[in-house]
Design a protein around this motif. Structure first.
Motif, PDB file in Angstrom:
ATOM      1  N   MET A   1       0.809  -1.194   0.000  1.00  0.00           N
ATOM      2  CA  MET A   1       0.000   0.000   0.000  1.00  0.00           C
ATOM      3  C   MET A   1       0.851   1.256   0.000  1.00  0.00           C
ATOM      4  O   MET A   1       0.443   2.283  -0.497  1.00  0.00           O
ATOM      5  N   LYS A   2       2.043   1.134   0.588  1.00  0.00           N
ATOM      6  CA  LYS A   2       2.928   2.293   0.593  1.00  0.00           C
ATOM      7  C   LYS A   2       3.414   2.625  -0.808  1.00  0.00           C
ATOM      8  O   LYS A   2       3.706   3.776  -1.108  1.00  0.00           O
ATOM      9  N   TRP A   3       3.502   1.598  -1.667  1.00  0.00           N
ATOM     10  CA  TRP A   3       3.962   1.842  -3.030  1.00  0.00           C
ATOM     11  C   TRP A   3       2.973   2.705  -3.796  1.00  0.00           C
ATOM     12  O   TRP A   3       3.381   3.508  -4.635  1.00  0.00           O
ATOM     13  N   VAL A   4       1.704   2.552  -3.507  1.00  0.00           N
ATOM     14  CA  VAL A   4       0.698   3.387  -4.152  1.00  0.00           C
ATOM     15  C   VAL A   4       0.876   4.839  -3.717  1.00  0.00           C
ATOM     16  O   VAL A   4       0.781   5.757  -4.533  1.00  0.00           O
ATOM     17  N   SER A   5       1.181   5.040  -2.452  1.00  0.00           N
ATOM     18  CA  SER A   5       1.422   6.395  -1.955  1.00  0.00           C
ATOM     19  C   SER A   5       2.689   6.989  -2.557  1.00  0.00           C
ATOM     20  O   SER A   5       2.727   8.177  -2.880  1.00  0.00           O
ATOM     21  N   ILE A   6       3.719   6.173  -2.718  1.00  0.00           N
ATOM     22  CA  ILE A   6       4.956   6.654  -3.327  1.00  0.00           C
ATOM     23  C   ILE A   6       4.706   7.051  -4.780  1.00  0.00           C
ATOM     24  O   ILE A   6       5.182   8.098  -5.237  1.00  0.00           O
ATOM     25  N   ILE A   7       3.954   6.254  -5.495  1.00  0.00           N
ATOM     26  CA  ILE A   7       3.612   6.591  -6.881  1.00  0.00           C
ATOM     27  C   ILE A   7       2.783   7.869  -6.919  1.00  0.00           C
ATOM     28  O   ILE A   7       2.960   8.715  -7.798  1.00  0.00           O
ATOM     29  N   GLY A   8       1.885   8.046  -5.942  1.00  0.00           N
ATOM     30  CA  GLY A   8       1.092   9.273  -5.862  1.00  0.00           C
ATOM     31  C   GLY A   8       1.956  10.496  -5.601  1.00  0.00           C
ATOM     32  O   GLY A   8       1.745  11.562  -6.194  1.00  0.00           O
ATOM     33  N   ILE A  47       8.850  10.856   0.829  1.00  0.00           N
ATOM     34  CA  ILE A  47       8.947   9.404   0.719  1.00  0.00           C
ATOM     35  C   ILE A  47       9.606   8.807   1.957  1.00  0.00           C
ATOM     36  O   ILE A  47       9.170   7.773   2.471  1.00  0.00           O
ATOM     37  N   ILE A  48      10.648   9.456   2.468  1.00  0.00           N
ATOM     38  CA  ILE A  48      11.307   8.964   3.684  1.00  0.00           C
ATOM     39  C   ILE A  48      10.343   8.976   4.862  1.00  0.00           C
ATOM     40  O   ILE A  48      10.272   8.016   5.640  1.00  0.00           O
ATOM     41  N   LEU A  49       9.571  10.044   5.008  1.00  0.00           N
ATOM     42  CA  LEU A  49       8.602  10.107   6.110  1.00  0.00           C
ATOM     43  C   LEU A  49       7.477   9.102   5.935  1.00  0.00           C
ATOM     44  O   LEU A  49       6.895   8.648   6.918  1.00  0.00           O
ATOM     45  N   LEU A  50       7.166   8.749   4.705  1.00  0.00           N
ATOM     46  CA  LEU A  50       6.153   7.727   4.461  1.00  0.00           C
ATOM     47  C   LEU A  50       6.675   6.348   4.864  1.00  0.00           C
ATOM     48  O   LEU A  50       5.959   5.568   5.484  1.00  0.00           O
ATOM     49  N   LEU A  51       7.931   6.069   4.540  1.00  0.00           N
ATOM     50  CA  LEU A  51       8.498   4.753   4.837  1.00  0.00           C
ATOM     51  C   LEU A  51       8.898   4.603   6.298  1.00  0.00           C
ATOM     52  O   LEU A  51       8.827   3.511   6.852  1.00  0.00           O
ATOM     53  N   TYR A  52       9.365   5.690   6.924  1.00  0.00           N
ATOM     54  CA  TYR A  52       9.826   5.658   8.315  1.00  0.00           C
ATOM     55  C   TYR A  52       9.114   6.749   9.117  1.00  0.00           C
ATOM     56  O   TYR A  52       9.692   7.802   9.381  1.00  0.00           O
ATOM     57  N   PRO A  53       7.877   6.530   9.518  1.00  0.00           N
ATOM     58  CA  PRO A  53       7.120   7.601  10.189  1.00  0.00           C
ATOM     59  C   PRO A  53       7.584   7.916  11.606  1.00  0.00           C
ATOM     60  O   PRO A  53       7.194   8.936  12.165  1.00  0.00           O
ATOM     61  N   THR A  54       8.442   7.099  12.184  1.00  0.00           N
ATOM     62  CA  THR A  54       8.875   7.345  13.564  1.00  0.00           C
ATOM     63  C   THR A  54      10.182   8.126  13.642  1.00  0.00           C
ATOM     64  O   THR A  54      10.794   8.194  14.708  1.00  0.00           O
ATOM     65  N   ILE A  55      10.615   8.702  12.539  1.00  0.00           N
ATOM     66  CA  ILE A  55      11.842   9.507  12.546  1.00  0.00           C
ATOM     67  C   ILE A  55      11.618  10.710  13.457  1.00  0.00           C
ATOM     68  O   ILE A  55      10.584  11.373  13.382  1.00  0.00           O
ATOM     69  N   PRO A  56      12.576  11.012  14.329  1.00  0.00           N
ATOM     70  CA  PRO A  56      12.410  12.168  15.207  1.00  0.00           C
ATOM     71  C   PRO A  56      12.352  13.471  14.410  1.00  0.00           C
ATOM     72  O   PRO A  56      13.014  13.623  13.389  1.00  0.00           O
ATOM     73  N   GLY A  57      11.559  14.385  14.915  1.00  0.00           N
ATOM     74  CA  GLY A  57      11.391  15.674  14.257  1.00  0.00           C
ATOM     75  C   GLY A  57      12.460  16.671  14.652  1.00  0.00           C
ATOM     76  O   GLY A  57      13.338  16.394  15.475  1.00  0.00           O
ATOM     77  N   PRO A  58      12.396  17.856  14.081  1.00  0.00           N
ATOM     78  CA  PRO A  58      13.406  18.864  14.374  1.00  0.00           C
ATOM     79  C   PRO A  58      13.385  19.344  15.822  1.00  0.00           C
ATOM     80  O   PRO A  58      14.425  19.706  16.373  1.00  0.00           O
ATOM     81  N   SER A  59      12.230  19.338  16.450  1.00  0.00           N
ATOM     82  CA  SER A  59      12.175  19.793  17.839  1.00  0.00           C
ATOM     83  C   SER A  59      12.933  18.838  18.764  1.00  0.00           C
ATOM     84  O   SER A  59      13.549  19.273  19.748  1.00  0.00           O
ATOM     85  N   GLN A  60      12.926  17.550  18.455  1.00  0.00           N
ATOM     86  CA  GLN A  60      13.682  16.595  19.261  1.00  0.00           C
ATOM     87  C   GLN A  60      15.185  16.778  19.058  1.00  0.00           C
ATOM     88  O   GLN A  60      15.975  16.566  19.976  1.00  0.00           O
ATOM     89  N   PHE A  61      15.599  17.193  17.876  1.00  0.00           N
ATOM     90  CA  PHE A  61      17.009  17.490  17.626  1.00  0.00           C
ATOM     91  C   PHE A  61      17.445  18.710  18.433  1.00  0.00           C
ATOM     92  O   PHE A  61      18.512  18.702  19.046  1.00  0.00           O
ATOM     93  N   VAL A  62      16.633  19.745  18.445  1.00  0.00           N
ATOM     94  CA  VAL A  62      16.961  20.958  19.200  1.00  0.00           C
ATOM     95  C   VAL A  62      17.023  20.642  20.691  1.00  0.00           C
ATOM     96  O   VAL A  62      17.907  21.127  21.407  1.00  0.00           O
ATOM     97  N   TYR A  63      16.103  19.825  21.179  1.00  0.00           N
ATOM     98  CA  TYR A  63      16.107  19.436  22.588  1.00  0.00           C
ATOM     99  C   TYR A  63      17.395  18.695  22.940  1.00  0.00           C
ATOM    100  O   TYR A  63      18.020  18.981  23.966  1.00  0.00           O
ATOM    101  N   ALA A  64      17.803  17.754  22.100  1.00  0.00           N
ATOM    102  CA  ALA A  64      19.033  17.003  22.365  1.00  0.00           C
ATOM    103  C   ALA A  64      20.259  17.908  22.271  1.00  0.00           C
ATOM    104  O   ALA A  64      21.237  17.718  23.001  1.00  0.00           O
ATOM    105  N   LEU A  65      20.205  18.894  21.412  1.00  0.00           N
ATOM    106  CA  LEU A  65      21.331  19.807  21.246  1.00  0.00           C
ATOM    107  C   LEU A  65      21.521  20.714  22.461  1.00  0.00           C
ATOM    108  O   LEU A  65      22.637  20.944  22.912  1.00  0.00           O
TER     109      LEU A  65
END
Length: 74
Positions: A1-8, A47-65
């Protein structure tokens, strides 16, 4: 099903590219390159966010920094 989204996503990027590309004059090389880079990077990010939805966002990077600074400032 993700392939249909990637094609979209690729289809939508293609439509945007076909609509906007003729409007950019041929003499404006920097603007054309900027358009290509921004369109390609936004497509890859989608496409990366579609395949790996649990990637940390920019706010988590700033917090760790700045986490070590919070201990110093207290």
């Amino acid at each position: 099903m993700k392939w249909v989204s990637i094609i979209g996503i690729i289809g939508l990027l293609s439509l945007i590219f076909l609509y906007e590309w003729p409007k950019i004059e041929k003499t404006e090389k920097k603007e054309r390159w900027t358009f290509i880079v921004l369109t390609a990077s936004s497509g890859m990010l989608a496409i990366i966010l579609l395949l790996y939805p649990t990637i940390p966002g920019p706010s988590q990077f700033v917090y760790a920094l700045f986490k070590p600074l919070s201990g110093i400032l207290k």
